[in-house]
Design a protein around this motif. Structure first.
Motif, PDB file in Angstrom:
ATOM      1  N   ASP A  45      29.830  45.121  38.419  1.00 46.28           N
ATOM      2  CA  ASP A  45      29.801  45.189  36.962  1.00 46.28           C
ATOM      3  C   ASP A  45      30.724  44.099  36.418  1.00 46.28           C
ATOM      4  O   ASP A  45      31.934  44.272  36.329  1.00 46.28           O
ATOM      5  CB  ASP A  45      30.265  46.574  36.497  1.00 46.28           C
ATOM      6  N   PHE A  46      30.130  42.949  36.050  1.00 46.15           N
ATOM      7  CA  PHE A  46      30.929  41.798  35.634  1.00 46.15           C
ATOM      8  C   PHE A  46      31.630  42.035  34.299  1.00 46.15           C
ATOM      9  O   PHE A  46      32.750  41.557  34.090  1.00 46.15           O
ATOM     10  CB  PHE A  46      30.041  40.558  35.557  1.00 46.15           C
ATOM     11  N   VAL A  47      30.992  42.749  33.397  1.00 48.12           N
ATOM     12  CA  VAL A  47      31.611  43.036  32.096  1.00 48.12           C
ATOM     13  C   VAL A  47      32.848  43.916  32.294  1.00 48.12           C
ATOM     14  O   VAL A  47      33.908  43.676  31.703  1.00 48.12           O
ATOM     15  CB  VAL A  47      30.607  43.709  31.140  1.00 48.12           C
ATOM     16  N   HIS A  48      32.722  44.915  33.150  1.00 53.68           N
ATOM     17  CA  HIS A  48      33.865  45.782  33.457  1.00 53.68           C
ATOM     18  C   HIS A  48      34.994  44.982  34.097  1.00 53.68           C
ATOM     19  O   HIS A  48      36.182  45.215  33.814  1.00 53.68           O
ATOM     20  CB  HIS A  48      33.428  46.910  34.391  1.00 53.68           C
ATOM     21  N   MET A  49      34.631  44.020  34.950  1.00 51.90           N
ATOM     22  CA  MET A  49      35.639  43.194  35.619  1.00 51.90           C
ATOM     23  C   MET A  49      36.477  42.434  34.590  1.00 51.90           C
ATOM     24  O   MET A  49      37.709  42.412  34.655  1.00 51.90           O
ATOM     25  CB  MET A  49      34.951  42.209  36.574  1.00 51.90           C
ATOM     26  N   GLY A  50      35.811  41.816  33.620  1.00 58.02           N
ATOM     27  CA  GLY A  50      36.532  41.080  32.587  1.00 58.02           C
ATOM     28  C   GLY A  50      37.389  41.984  31.725  1.00 58.02           C
ATOM     29  O   GLY A  50      38.535  41.651  31.389  1.00 58.02           O
ATOM     30  N   LYS A  51      36.842  43.137  31.385  1.00 57.13           N
ATOM     31  CA  LYS A  51      37.588  44.084  30.549  1.00 57.13           C
ATOM     32  C   LYS A  51      38.837  44.576  31.267  1.00 57.13           C
ATOM     33  O   LYS A  51      39.909  44.702  30.661  1.00 57.13           O
ATOM     34  CB  LYS A  51      36.695  45.270  30.179  1.00 57.13           C
ATOM     35  N   SER A  52      38.717  44.839  32.566  1.00 57.21           N
ATOM     36  CA  SER A  52      39.861  45.330  33.333  1.00 57.21           C
ATOM     37  C   SER A  52      40.975  44.290  33.401  1.00 57.21           C
ATOM     38  O   SER A  52      42.161  44.619  33.263  1.00 57.21           O
ATOM     39  CB  SER A  52      39.423  45.711  34.749  1.00 57.21           C
ATOM     40  N   ILE A  53      40.601  43.019  33.593  1.00 54.80           N
ATOM     41  CA  ILE A  53      41.601  41.956  33.622  1.00 54.80           C
ATOM     42  C   ILE A  53      42.322  41.870  32.276  1.00 54.80           C
ATOM     43  O   ILE A  53      43.545  41.733  32.206  1.00 54.80           O
ATOM     44  CB  ILE A  53      40.953  40.607  33.972  1.00 54.80           C
ATOM     45  N   ALA A  54      41.558  41.950  31.191  1.00 50.62           N
ATOM     46  CA  ALA A  54      42.158  41.901  29.852  1.00 50.62           C
ATOM     47  C   ALA A  54      43.137  43.050  29.658  1.00 50.62           C
ATOM     48  O   ALA A  54      44.229  42.869  29.099  1.00 50.62           O
ATOM     49  CB  ALA A  54      41.068  41.936  28.786  1.00 50.62           C
ATOM     50  N   GLU A  55      42.775  44.248  30.119  1.00 50.89           N
ATOM     51  CA  GLU A  55      43.654  45.408  29.969  1.00 50.89           C
ATOM     52  C   GLU A  55      44.920  45.258  30.792  1.00 50.89           C
ATOM     53  O   GLU A  55      45.993  45.702  30.383  1.00 50.89           O
ATOM     54  CB  GLU A  55      42.894  46.678  30.361  1.00 50.89           C
ATOM     55  N   GLN A  56      44.825  44.605  31.962  1.00 48.48           N
ATOM     56  CA  GLN A  56      46.032  44.357  32.751  1.00 48.48           C
ATOM     57  C   GLN A  56      46.929  43.324  32.054  1.00 48.48           C
ATOM     58  O   GLN A  56      48.154  43.438  32.087  1.00 48.48           O
ATOM     59  CB  GLN A  56      45.657  43.894  34.161  1.00 48.48           C
ATOM     60  N   ILE A  57      46.325  42.337  31.425  1.00 46.50           N
ATOM     61  CA  ILE A  57      47.106  41.350  30.682  1.00 46.50           C
ATOM     62  C   ILE A  57      47.829  42.011  29.517  1.00 46.50           C
ATOM     63  O   ILE A  57      49.014  41.755  29.267  1.00 46.50           O
ATOM     64  CB  ILE A  57      46.190  40.215  30.165  1.00 46.50           C
ATOM     65  N   LEU A  58      47.132  42.896  28.818  1.00 44.97           N
ATOM     66  CA  LEU A  58      47.708  43.551  27.639  1.00 44.97           C
ATOM     67  C   LEU A  58      48.645  44.694  28.002  1.00 44.97           C
ATOM     68  O   LEU A  58      49.345  45.222  27.140  1.00 44.97           O
ATOM     69  CB  LEU A  58      46.585  44.072  26.736  1.00 44.97           C
ATOM     70  N   GLY A  59      48.643  45.094  29.267  1.00 47.16           N
ATOM     71  CA  GLY A  59      49.532  46.166  29.707  1.00 47.16           C
ATOM     72  C   GLY A  59      48.990  47.550  29.502  1.00 47.16           C
ATOM     73  O   GLY A  59      49.695  48.535  29.719  1.00 47.16           O
ATOM     74  N   SER A  60      47.718  47.672  29.107  1.00 46.68           N
ATOM     75  CA  SER A  60      47.130  49.001  28.908  1.00 46.68           C
ATOM     76  C   SER A  60      46.525  49.561  30.193  1.00 46.68           C
ATOM     77  O   SER A  60      46.062  50.689  30.216  1.00 46.68           O
ATOM     78  CB  SER A  60      46.053  48.944  27.813  1.00 46.68           C
TER      79      SER A  60
END
Length: 345
Positions: A312-327
């Protein structure tokens, strides 16, 4: 300011403690309680006030300094340098290629980060030398580096490039798409486990596969595909007693055989199997089976539906963003992978 705010540091929060400190200071700036030129408490003072380690507070202050929010004056302390809340985190994506799937990841990251970060993109094309050039040019200029660590040596063999990757500060590095071989648990991020993924995906569709006499994996040479896919395919066939074959591409002169199921990685091989099936009047999902790697909307309608195995490529990008934001916790996370059954199987 930070005094009497120790209760605002949440030990069980998914947001790292240093980011919670960053957010507290940013909140004070947003409220107008801190102005340009105002002194903020020292690292030791904040450590005492918030009951945090000195290292945690220092990491928070370094983050704010990298963003241009605070500055330090030797012998005097830390001061607010900017109240411009548009001072966003800077993120550099270091991708191996810009395929349609990498574009999905890119747009998912950008959309999920929104206005909280600026995102730049560089492509290293699997090339360690180019990656090293990027490191020399960009280390220290970004808050976060998101790396797709797909590298090959001059002979075309996979290369972990571990010594180069270590040059990126660990607290600023996130791995995406694949883990660093031999160091799978060392770096946070989100990855595919190519061997395990294909094994489990095929297992989930074993009732459909049993009607075929042989499974054929079409794995192009020189296509820069992860060789772990072959390992997972071979293990599946061994454990479930499937006759199997691995070939490096579809031969234009070689006909399809009734009773075989083809698992294809490249789009050109997918098209070749579909065309051959029509030319030989073989019905997909009945006379022959077809599974394509990586799902796209087109595969939902091509030949009345192509079965896919895909992350799931969309989920992959979202997860990286959430790790960057600390959520989301900054740990190694395996991305979801599944078999989607359609008419071709």
């Amino acid at each position: 300011m930070l005094l009497d705010k120790s209760e605002m540091i949440h030990v069980d929060s998914r947001t790292p403690k240093y980011l919670q400190v960053v957010n507290l200071i940013l909140e004070d700036i947003e409220k107008g309680e801190l102005m340009v030129g105002d002194r903020i408490p020292s690292i030791n003072e904040t450590s005492f006030d918030l009951l945090l380690s000195r290292d945690t507070v220092e990491k928070a202050y370094n983050e704010l300094r990298d963003r241009g929010i605070i500055t330090s004056v030797r012998g005097k302390g830390f001061y607010v340098a900017s109240t411009n809340m548009a001072s966003k985190s800077k993120v550099l994506l270091l991708f191996n290629k810009l395929s349609s799937y990498k574009k999905l990841i890119y747009y998912s990251i950008v959309e999920s980060l929104g206005d909280q970060a600026t995102v730049d993109l560089q492509i290293h094309h699997y090339n360690k030398r180019l990656f090293e050039d990027f490191l020399e040019r960009y280390i220290g200029k970004y808050n976060y580096y998101v790396l797709a660590p797909h590298f090959f040596d001059q002979e075309g063999h996979p290369d972990a490039a571990y010594e180069l990757i270590k040059r990126i500060p660990k607290d600023k590095l996130l791995i995406i798409d694949r883990a660093v071989k031999g160091h799978e648990n060392e770096f946070p991020g989100i990855y595919q486990d190519f061997s395990k993924d294909i094994f489990e995906a095929l297992e989930s569709g074993i009732s459909h596969l049993k009607k075929y006499e042989r499974l054929i994996l079409v794995f192009p040479k020189g296509g820069m595909y992860p060789e772990e896919i072959i390992d997972g395919f071979k293990k599946f066939c061994f454990f479930h007693d499937f006759k199997n074959l691995v070939i490096d591409g579809m031969d234009d002169e070689e006909p399809l055989e009734n009773g075989e199921c083809y698992i294809v990685l490249s789009e050109s091989d997918l098209v070749s199997v579909v065309k051959k099936s029509r030319e030989q009047s073989l019905c997909l999902g009945k006379n022959i089976g077809l599974i394509s790697y990586n799902d796209t909307p087109l595969k939902e309608i091509l030949a009345e539906g192509i079965t896919t195995v895909s992350t799931d490529f969309v989920h992959m990008g979202k997860s990286i963003a959430e790790q960057i934001l600390g959520s989301e916790d900054r740990i190694p996370i395996k991305n979801p992978f599944r078999l989607t059954i359609r008419k071709s199987l």
